[in-house]
Design a protein around this motif. Structure first.
Motif, PDB file in Angstrom:
ATOM      1  N   SER A 145       0.731  -0.773  -0.057  1.00 40.56           N
ATOM      2  CA  SER A 145      -0.021  -0.309  -0.019  1.00 40.56           C
ATOM      3  C   SER A 145       0.985   1.210   0.420  1.00 40.56           C
ATOM      4  CB  SER A 145      -1.286  -0.449   0.498  1.00 40.56           C
ATOM      5  OG  SER A 145      -0.125   0.123   2.458  1.00 40.56           O
ATOM      6  N   HIS A 196      -5.792 -11.337   2.683  1.00 40.62           N
ATOM      7  CA  HIS A 196      -5.910  -9.834   2.796  1.00 40.62           C
ATOM      8  C   HIS A 196      -5.948  -9.523   3.659  1.00 40.62           C
ATOM      9  CE1 HIS A 196      -9.057 -13.142   1.164  1.00 40.62           C
ATOM     10  NE2 HIS A 196      -8.455 -13.203   0.585  1.00 40.62           N
ATOM     11  N   PRO A 197      -6.212  -8.055   4.097  1.00 39.89           N
ATOM     12  CA  PRO A 197      -6.909  -7.300   3.006  1.00 39.89           C
ATOM     13  C   PRO A 197      -6.664  -6.833   1.736  1.00 39.89           C
ATOM     14  CG  PRO A 197      -6.740  -6.186   5.644  1.00 39.89           C
ATOM     15  CD  PRO A 197      -5.549  -7.636   5.341  1.00 39.89           C
ATOM     16  N   PHE A 199      -6.001  -4.117  -0.912  1.00 38.41           N
ATOM     17  CA  PHE A 199      -6.054  -2.488  -1.072  1.00 38.41           C
ATOM     18  C   PHE A 199      -6.164  -1.738  -1.948  1.00 38.41           C
ATOM     19  CE2 PHE A 199      -4.251   1.473   0.202  1.00 38.41           C
ATOM     20  CZ  PHE A 199      -5.296   2.219   0.684  1.00 38.41           C
ATOM     21  N   ILE A 203      -9.835   1.889   0.176  1.00 41.70           N
ATOM     22  CA  ILE A 203     -10.353   1.396   0.226  1.00 41.70           C
ATOM     23  C   ILE A 203      -9.795   0.047   0.607  1.00 41.70           C
ATOM     24  CG2 ILE A 203     -13.058   0.087  -0.739  1.00 41.70           C
ATOM     25  CD1 ILE A 203     -12.223   3.509  -2.340  1.00 41.70           C
ATOM     26  N   ALA A 204     -10.992  -0.789   1.613  1.00 42.58           N
ATOM     27  CA  ALA A 204     -10.033  -2.361   1.433  1.00 42.58           C
ATOM     28  C   ALA A 204     -10.842  -2.853   1.738  1.00 42.58           C
ATOM     29  CB  ALA A 204      -8.838  -2.314   2.738  1.00 42.58           C
ATOM     30  N   THR A 205     -10.400  -4.359   1.900  1.00 40.99           N
ATOM     31  CA  THR A 205     -12.142  -5.691   1.775  1.00 40.99           C
ATOM     32  C   THR A 205     -11.104  -6.711   1.687  1.00 40.99           C
ATOM     33  OG1 THR A 205     -12.176  -6.021  -0.388  1.00 40.99           O
ATOM     34  CG2 THR A 205     -13.567  -4.751   0.056  1.00 40.99           C
ATOM     35  N   GLU A 237      -9.915 -10.979  -4.568  1.00 38.30           N
ATOM     36  CA  GLU A 237      -9.332  -9.033  -4.988  1.00 38.30           C
ATOM     37  C   GLU A 237     -10.745  -7.962  -4.950  1.00 38.30           C
ATOM     38  OE1 GLU A 237      -5.208  -6.752  -5.252  1.00 38.30           O
ATOM     39  OE2 GLU A 237      -5.315  -9.016  -6.238  1.00 38.30           O
ATOM     40  N   ALA A 240     -12.812  -5.882  -3.686  1.00 40.86           N
ATOM     41  CA  ALA A 240     -11.943  -4.642  -3.046  1.00 40.86           C
ATOM     42  C   ALA A 240     -12.285  -3.683  -4.721  1.00 40.86           C
ATOM     43  CB  ALA A 240     -10.652  -4.672  -2.885  1.00 40.86           C
ATOM     44  N   HIS A 241     -12.011  -4.014  -5.748  1.00 40.97           N
ATOM     45  CA  HIS A 241     -12.253  -3.302  -7.160  1.00 40.97           C
ATOM     46  C   HIS A 241     -12.861  -3.340  -7.350  1.00 40.97           C
ATOM     47  CE1 HIS A 241      -7.596  -5.075  -8.202  1.00 40.97           C
ATOM     48  NE2 HIS A 241      -7.451  -4.523  -6.898  1.00 40.97           N
ATOM     49  N   HIS A 244     -13.951  -0.209  -4.627  1.00 41.70           N
ATOM     50  CA  HIS A 244     -14.031   1.158  -4.836  1.00 41.70           C
ATOM     51  C   HIS A 244     -14.820   1.334  -6.754  1.00 41.70           C
ATOM     52  CE1 HIS A 244     -11.328   2.774  -8.246  1.00 41.70           C
ATOM     53  NE2 HIS A 244     -10.653   3.031  -7.507  1.00 41.70           N
ATOM     54  N   GLY A 298     -15.665  -4.321   4.866  1.00 38.38           N
ATOM     55  CA  GLY A 298     -14.693  -4.207   4.730  1.00 38.38           C
ATOM     56  C   GLY A 298     -14.403  -2.095   5.058  1.00 38.38           C
TER      57      GLY A 298
END
Length: 380
Positions: A145, A196-197, A199, A203-205, A237, A240-241, A244, A298
């Protein structure tokens, strides 16, 4: 099945508290990876300015470390703080890692008067360039990140052992939010980026479950040609996207996320107060509909936390807490370990239509249903 744990509190706390809570759920992971995301950072030896982006990752060799420093200097970043983990050499996790790093930078002077979007894009592109640099040199550099007030730690091994190896119990790092995942490797090889998470631009999940719709979702996202929609060492992944894409690209509120990944049926939309809009959203984003089972946790840049389930609801998750302190976990025992002094009768397990939201003020949690209307942005 993996195990997930999130704690959010008004007062910063040690990530080691969450790692200890993970011990209560240890039958759900196999030591193939741990991911930690910290928000609302506090360092014992540095008065952190939350405007400074923090670069998180691992340099696996001295050469990679030097290359990273040269890259950041050439890009115009000024180093403000370099956190040094007090490594415990008796743990195997420390072998073959030249430096774990959390480094705060001042952005280049050329961005002094830039828009927020320009700054956000620069941070994303810098992280991706560092990741590509490491991949081009035998994966000797990982960059998890690069964002203000966020730090990420990922490593292969058992959660508490990794915490001990990095001495996360020493109080040198605290945060108001800690997300943790203990990974159970099911579909892919062991890879640090698969922990995970996940990023992207604040924004993170993290997810417990299987995303059998992964390939069409990944292809649809990649077709948007947004630079950050890359990677995909894990089928999770994409969550998260998609979040976003919902918030940053479509500029819709958080509640719309659930309508995109698990839309209501046509019959339900026929009687929904925003049915016409939601039918159009469902049609436009139909390739983003997930096929679980999944539990998705998230966090956002403003420290909002969320929990959502898929329609199958075969990966449980529970939320509980009190004013100023809340926890979300795969199992009830995880919640109890993180916030033991709550009223357990108020713990809540969401159903298929729910999104659980813990606002930044942390006064109380919001249980929102897809059957309810939400605030839509004004028409352009």
């Amino acid at each position: 099945m993996c195990r997930l744990a999130l704690k959010t509190a008004t007062e910063p706390f040690s990530p080691y508290e969450v790692l200890e809570a993970m011990e209560a759920m240890q039958e759900g992971y196999d030591g193939s990876g741990l991911g930690l995301l910290l928000r609302g950072l506090q360092f014992a030896d540095f008065k952190y300015n939350s405007k400074y982006p923090i670069l998180s990752g691992i340099a696996h060799s001295e050469e990679a470390w030097a290359r990273m420093n040269d890259f950041m200097d050439e890009r115009g970043y000024e180093l403000k703080y370099d956190h040094r983990f007090a490594m415990d050499p008796k743990y195997a996790q420390t072998e073959g890692r030249f430096r774990y790093f959390l480094r705060a930078y001042r952005m280049p002077e050329r961005f002094k008067n830039a828009s927020q979007q320009e700054k956000d894009d620069e941070l994303l592109l810098t992280r991706l360039a560092l990741r590509q640099n490491g991949e081009a040199h035998g994966n000797d550099l990982t960059a998890f990140s690069f964002w203000p007030d966020v730090a990420i730690i990922k490593e292969v091994g058992w959660p508490l052992e990794i915490g001990n190896a990095l001495r996360l119990y020493d109080g040198q790092i605290k945060s108001r939010i800690c997300m943790a995942q203990g990974r159970q490797n099911t579909n892919y090889g062991i890879n640090l980026y698969a922990c995970h998470p996940f990023f992207i631009q604040g924004i993170a999940t993290m997810t417990n479950g299987e995303n059998t719709a992964f390939v069409p979702i990944r292809e649809w996202l990649q077709a948007r040609q947004f630079p950050g929609y890359v990677g995909y060492q894990s089928d999770s992944e994409v969550f998260a996207h998609i979040l976003h894409y919902t918030l940053r690209e479509l500029k819709l509120p958080l509640e719309a996320y659930k309508h995109i990944i698990t839309p209501l049926s046509g019959r339900e939309l026929d009687v929904h107060p925003q049915g016409d809009f939601l039918k159009g959203l469902k049609q436009t984003c139909r390739r983003l509909i997930i096929d679980g089972p999944n539990a998705i946790i998230g966090t956002l840049s403003d420290e909002t936390c969320l929990l959502a389930m898929d329609q199958k609801k075969l990966r449980p998750a529970t939320v509980g807490g009190r004013e100023g302190e809340w926890a979300i976990a795969s199992e009830l025992c995880g919640v109890a370990a993180m916030v033991p002094d709550r009223d357990p009768s108020l713990d809540f397990q969401p159903m298929r239509e729910h999104t659980i939201i813990v606002p930044p003020d942390r006064k109380e949690l919001k249980i929102w249903s897809q059957q309810d209307p939400f605030q839509l942005p004004p028409l352009a």
